[in-house]
Design an enzyme around this catalytic site. Sequence first.
Site, mmCIF file in Angstrom:
data_model
loop_
_atom_site.group_PDB
_atom_site.id
_atom_site.type_symbol
_atom_site.label_atom_id
_atom_site.label_comp_id
_atom_site.label_asym_id
_atom_site.label_seq_id
_atom_site.Cartn_x
_atom_site.Cartn_y
_atom_site.Cartn_z
ATOM 1 N N GLY A 87 -43.065 12.613 -4.114
ATOM 2 C CA GLY A 87 -42.817 13.544 -5.219
ATOM 3 C C GLY A 87 -41.821 12.952 -6.205
ATOM 4 N N SER A 88 -40.876 12.186 -5.690
ATOM 5 C CA SER A 88 -39.879 11.556 -6.570
ATOM 6 C C SER A 88 -40.557 10.562 -7.490
ATOM 7 C CB SER A 88 -38.809 10.827 -5.741
ATOM 8 O OG SER A 88 -38.257 11.697 -4.799
ATOM 9 N N SER A 210 -45.141 17.182 -4.136
ATOM 10 C CA SER A 210 -44.669 16.357 -3.021
ATOM 11 C C SER A 210 -45.450 16.737 -1.772
ATOM 12 C CB SER A 210 -43.177 16.607 -2.774
ATOM 13 O OG SER A 210 -42.803 16.049 -1.531
ATOM 14 N N HIS A 215 -43.213 20.492 2.610
ATOM 15 C CA HIS A 215 -43.947 21.009 1.437
ATOM 16 C C HIS A 215 -45.299 21.602 1.854
ATOM 17 C CE1 HIS A 215 -41.063 19.261 -1.490
ATOM 18 N NE2 HIS A 215 -40.767 18.574 -0.407
ATOM 19 N N ASN A 284 -44.813 -0.202 -8.278
ATOM 20 C CA ASN A 284 -45.828 -0.023 -7.236
ATOM 21 C C ASN A 284 -45.514 1.283 -6.529
ATOM 22 O OD1 ASN A 284 -47.532 0.096 -5.123
ATOM 23 N ND2 ASN A 284 -46.927 -1.840 -4.181
HETATM 24 C C1 LIG Z 1 -38.227 20.179 -6.427
HETATM 25 C C2 LIG Z 1 -38.423 18.833 -5.806
HETATM 26 N N1 LIG Z 1 -38.813 17.813 -6.567
HETATM 27 C C3 LIG Z 1 -39.024 16.591 -6.047
HETATM 28 C C4 LIG Z 1 -38.856 16.345 -4.706
HETATM 29 C C5 LIG Z 1 -39.066 14.971 -4.172
HETATM 30 O O1 LIG Z 1 -40.165 14.877 -3.333
HETATM 31 P P1 LIG Z 1 -40.303 13.651 -2.291
HETATM 32 O O2 LIG Z 1 -39.397 13.963 -1.148
HETATM 33 O O3 LIG Z 1 -41.746 13.641 -1.920
HETATM 34 O O4 LIG Z 1 -39.880 12.415 -3.016
HETATM 35 C C6 LIG Z 1 -38.435 17.381 -3.876
HETATM 36 C C7 LIG Z 1 -38.229 17.154 -2.442
HETATM 37 O O5 LIG Z 1 -37.873 18.039 -1.682
HETATM 38 C C8 LIG Z 1 -38.217 18.661 -4.445
HETATM 39 O O6 LIG Z 1 -37.837 19.696 -3.692
#
Ligand SMILES: Cc1ncc(COP(=O)(O)O)c(C=O)c1O
Length: 432
Positions: A87-88, A210, A215, A284
Amino acid sequence: MNTIEKKKRRIHKSIEKIFKNRNSIPNFIAGETQISTGLAVYDHLEINAVIDTLLDGWFGLAEKGDEFEKALSRYLSVEHTVFVNSGSSANLLALDAVKQLKNPEKKEIITPALAFPATFNPIVQLGFKPAVVDVDNTLNISLEQLLSAVNENTAGIMFTHCMGNPAKIDEICEIAEKHDLFIIEDTCGALGSFYNDKPCGSFGTASTYSFYPAHGITTGEGGAVATNDQELDMIIRKLRDWGRDCRCKSNALDIDGECNNRFNYRIDNFYYDHRYVFSQLGYNMKPLELQAAMGIEQLKKLDAFNKQRKKNFNLYKQELSQFKDFIELPEIYEQADPVFFGLPIIINNPNIDRRDLLIFLNRKKIATRLLFAGNILKQPGYRDIECSVYGNLSVSDKIMKDCFWIGIHPGITEEMISYVINAFREYFSSQV
Ligand SMILES: Cc1ncc(COP(=O)(O)O)c(C=O)c1O
């Protein structure tokens, strides 16, 4: 059926047997079993899909990747979805791509102070100045504050549907349209939440997801960016794959690639294999084909997962109302139909010490988390960030000080909820 297929069938049956004897949700023993904030709920269907993909011997994204992306697009009611490794990454890619197409000369992005780093960081990392505003009592970006932050340098708005609770996205869209701003909806915790009967994530210029275990669905690690804009989709795909211009599948067997043009690309006055032409400064951020195989199976279960999350939320809401002199839940907009990612609980009584309560709950094996970074500007790594701040961020500060969340995921059962309620009762009755 050939021998390999027969052997595969045997493996599938053995895995199925393992899951018959092992619940995907662990048996609950009060006071011993951890009541987690997040859990990957899966069974033989996901494992067998992953095994099949491993046996096929192709790890890079291929047919399963395509299938998962198409299924996600259908679920989200969007035209294009790009599967990525977290998600990041999705947030970084979305902003990096959107900024090329919309308001490239503008340098401010409006975002709430109450944040997870992955929503806030790309703004700074990509050279924007965050225009930081407060949240309202739904824990979502305050519309009043959002309006006060718009100026001639504003490029867009990047915000979260906080903990799965939809933000006031119709009015955010109106503001964005009026001032010609882009919208990135961080929908990482809101897969399956709706606003005005439309899925969260289907309103903005782009939205992100994410697939980390707490999630809506999980692929281990993983994420996605969704958009209705074809050009944006293309840029996101290139950025995900090092900036590679060529969109042919890496397992395409045709020597000319799927496009039939692989060896006809020219740089200066010579030919250059199109697979090694880079038209973006990319990353990547590719996930694996086996994660897509898992995602396909998980997505089939999403409605059932969300039904359980909603049931858990309603039960908690009803039961926790008896402690209204001590705690409360966030408000929900009338048009919103949320699927909560976790259950945010806000202490509303000055005599309750959050640290003491959290230690009590954790000793009882009830896992707790804080609402991410709280007011992120108070975090040690963010103190020197160059930003504009609108208002006094008092709600974000209050949430940072007095809020926490507990699990509500599909692995939480009624038995666990009644154990948690009893724990709250024990704690609050010792406080009066
Ligand atoms: C609102 C929100 N955005 C982004 C992320 C990031 O997701 P990931 O852990 O898959 O990088 C999170 C993770 O909990 C989140 O709660």
